[in-house]
Design an enzyme around this catalytic site. Structure first.
Site, PDB file in Angstrom:
ATOM      1  N   SER A  75      16.033  57.511 -31.576  1.00 53.80           N
ATOM      2  CA  SER A  75      16.370  58.237 -30.354  1.00 53.80           C
ATOM      3  C   SER A  75      17.433  59.299 -30.626  1.00 53.80           C
ATOM      4  O   SER A  75      18.068  59.307 -31.681  1.00 53.80           O
ATOM      5  CB  SER A  75      16.904  57.255 -29.311  1.00 53.80           C
ATOM      6  OG  SER A  75      18.190  56.815 -29.716  1.00 53.80           O
ATOM      7  N   LYS A  76      17.596  60.146 -29.632  1.00 55.50           N
ATOM      8  CA  LYS A  76      18.606  61.195 -29.741  1.00 55.50           C
ATOM      9  C   LYS A  76      19.985  60.583 -29.949  1.00 55.50           C
ATOM     10  O   LYS A  76      20.828  61.132 -30.649  1.00 55.50           O
ATOM     11  CB  LYS A  76      18.569  62.041 -28.463  1.00 55.50           C
ATOM     12  CG  LYS A  76      19.683  63.067 -28.393  1.00 55.50           C
ATOM     13  CD  LYS A  76      19.429  64.087 -27.311  1.00 55.50           C
ATOM     14  CE  LYS A  76      20.701  64.603 -26.657  1.00 55.50           C
ATOM     15  NZ  LYS A  76      21.741  64.995 -27.580  1.00 55.50           N
ATOM     16  N   ARG A  77      20.200  59.428 -29.316  1.00 51.85           N
ATOM     17  CA  ARG A  77      21.494  58.755 -29.446  1.00 51.85           C
ATOM     18  C   ARG A  77      21.788  58.399 -30.914  1.00 51.85           C
ATOM     19  O   ARG A  77      22.904  58.533 -31.387  1.00 51.85           O
ATOM     20  CB  ARG A  77      21.530  57.496 -28.559  1.00 51.85           C
ATOM     21  CG  ARG A  77      22.924  57.034 -28.287  1.00 51.85           C
ATOM     22  CD  ARG A  77      23.201  56.516 -26.876  1.00 51.85           C
ATOM     23  NE  ARG A  77      22.092  56.415 -25.969  1.00 51.85           N
ATOM     24  CZ  ARG A  77      21.501  55.266 -25.650  1.00 51.85           C
ATOM     25  NH1 ARG A  77      21.879  54.134 -26.201  1.00 51.85           N
ATOM     26  NH2 ARG A  77      20.538  55.254 -24.761  1.00 51.85           N
TER      27      ARG A  77
END
Ligand code: GLU
Length: 507
Positions: free
Chosen positions: A272-274
């Protein structure tokens, strides 16, 4: 044999994730290997999730990667809206095809595979809470539809009246109550699902006169003569419905291949972007600024070469069955096959991603690297002759991962240091070192002669050289003195040494 036709069908709900680019790439490689067509279609029927700029971002990402559709883009590079020889199925944006879908939904109702549903949002909510209170989950399907408000439970007059009066009804698929759907997936193999666990998905909505993803996807894949559907694993749960829809329409189905997920570098779950924010790597091909102004980094802006990015994506989930890791697009097309796509997810390794770029940087000519480095030099206020820059780039490229590293590695070949690293100065700027260094520099006319001079005097080479390097570069590490002196020249070296003597205190 039927012509191979595959499609990449993203929804413009935000920036394209690198997993999405990989899906496009695998479709492209598959099509090219088989002399087929790669089609781009934008699935934007969910107006709530539409994000302005996302479609342009998708197209620009594909262009940057060199994954160009054979069909879907007009001569202006935008999504084709008018049918012509190249784009016979235009428009390729589903919201512009809205007129097409209703009749197919109605056809399913007529043939008994679908029905009109009149339940309001509040009624469905009530049914949900009621089931929850009884410790169950509400599913709109054969078990419940008999007690809900739809054309299967109401008289035909009332149905006609409501169809005319109300504008919030839907058409739902009539999922068989207890049937085993038997499916084949080119990657996952044999799959069986019992329909009792599935719901009566909405296919078409009167409210916006638009199909949902499922209907639009199947109708368009059929009309566009898609032979293979290659998409992310997150769509596997929809496969039984899609199989049943093809059967209900009486259409020949394409083959399906569901690609494994891209996984986090550490731990479990989808990349994910996280993860990228936390560990300092991009998860998007290009930089993206959301309509709210939030900026996400991109591989392009981070300094990755497009071909390196494509190569690293190709290796995330597919392997050639050999040790080879570096592939040009042509080689990928040649080597690619769905049989060699793994079933399990591919863990993303950000260090490996950098390794790919480093390899690609090394393969670039000094001339090309020079032209990429020149603008960086100008932005640092340096105006150097290309010939010299090219030579420098040749000398340092092995040490760099990105072109932007060149400046960090070799800035002192272009300008004198303004500061000196304190701990290096306190270690090497000692009276006897400085005296020896000054003498060696002034008494000789080249780096080679200087080295011989120091050796003849039996001075400590390391100490003297580090003292000179400190004066020339501001720190005790960097390129060899001979290389530094060759590029800046003896005059400049003497000048920098004198400046260091003025600025640094003897330790
Ligand atoms: N529109 C879907 C998506 O956003 C496409 C899924 C498919 O390829 O069928 O991924």
């Amino acid at each position: 044999m039927k012509k191979t036709r595959v499609r990449f069908a993203p929804s413009p709900t935000g920036p394209l994730h690198m997993g999405g680019v990989r899906t496009a790439l695998y479709n492209y490689l598959f099509a090219k290997k088989r002399g087929g067509d790669f089609i781009l279609r934008i699935e934007d029927t969910d107006s709530h999730r539409f994000v302005p700029g996302a479609e342009e971002y998708i197209i620009e990402s594909l262009r940057w990667c060199g994954i160009m559709p054979d069909e879907g883009l007009g001569p202006d590079g935008r999504l084709a809206e008018k049918a012509d020889e190249r784009n016979p199925h235009a428009p390729y944006r589903q919201s512009q095809r809205r007129g097409i879908y209703r009749k197919y939904a109605e056809q399913l109702v007529r043939d008994g595979f679908a029905y009109y549903a009149f339940d309001t949002a509040a009624e469905l909510e009530a049914a949900r809470s009621q089931a929850e209170a009884a410790g169950q989950t509400f599913i709109y399907n054969a078990a419940t539809r008999g007690s809900l408000r739809n054309s299967l439970t109401m008289g035909s007059d009332e149905v006609e009246r409501l169809l005319g009066e109300r504008n919030d009804w839907t058409i739902r698929f009539r999922m068989p109550s207890d049937e085993v759907v038997v499916m084949e997936d080119l990657i996952r193999g044999h799959i069986e699902v019992n329909t009792s666990t599935l719901d009566d998905k909405v296919l078409w909505k009167r409210a916006d006169e638009l199909p949902t993803y499922h209907l639009a996807n199947i109708v368009d894949d059929h009309l566009m003569e898609i032979s293979h559907v290659i998409r992310g694993e997150e769509w596997l749960p929809s496969l039984p419905l899609h199989f049943l829809l093809y059967r209900a329409f009486g259409w020949e189905r394409p083959e399906f291949a569901h690609l494994p997920l891209l996984l986090k570098p550490v731990g479990n779950g989808k990349l994910s972007k996280r993860d990228g924010d936390k560990m300092g790597f991009p998860v998007f091909p290009l930089k993206w600024t959301s309509p709210e102004g939030e900026v996400s980094r991109g591989y392009r802006e981070d300094g990755y070469f497009a071909d390196a990015f494509v190569n690293l994506l190709a290796m995330l989930g597919w392997n050639p069955g050999t040790e080879q890791e570096i592939f040009s697009m042509e080689e990928l097309i040649e080597a690619f096959s769905l049989e060699k796509v793994g079933k399990s997810g591919a863990k993303f390794n950000p260090e490996k991603a950098k390794w790919f770029n480093k390899e690609y940087l090394r393969m670039r000519s000094d001339e090309e690297l020079c032209s990429l480095f020149m603008p960086i030099l100008s932005s640092n206020g340096v105006n150097a002759p290309a010939e010299k820059v090219q030579e420098i780039v040749g000398l340092i490229k092995e040490r760099a991962t990105f072109v932007s590293d060149f400046w960090d590695i070799a800035w002192y070949l272009f300008k004198a240091p303004e500061e000196y690293v304190e701990k290096d100065a306190s270690k090497f700027w000692k009276k006897e070192n400085v005296d020896m260094a000054r003498q060696a520099l002034t008494e000789t006319d080249s780096a080679q002669a200087m080295e011989e001079y120091i050796r003849a005097k039996e001075w400590p080479m390391g100490k003297v050289m580090n003292c000179i390097r400190l004066a020339l570069t501001g720190s005790s590490n960097g390129l060899g003195i001979a290389d530094i002196m060759r590029f800046i020249g003896r005059e400049e070296a003497l000048l920098r040494f004198r400046r260091a003597e003025e600025r640094l205190v003897i330790c």
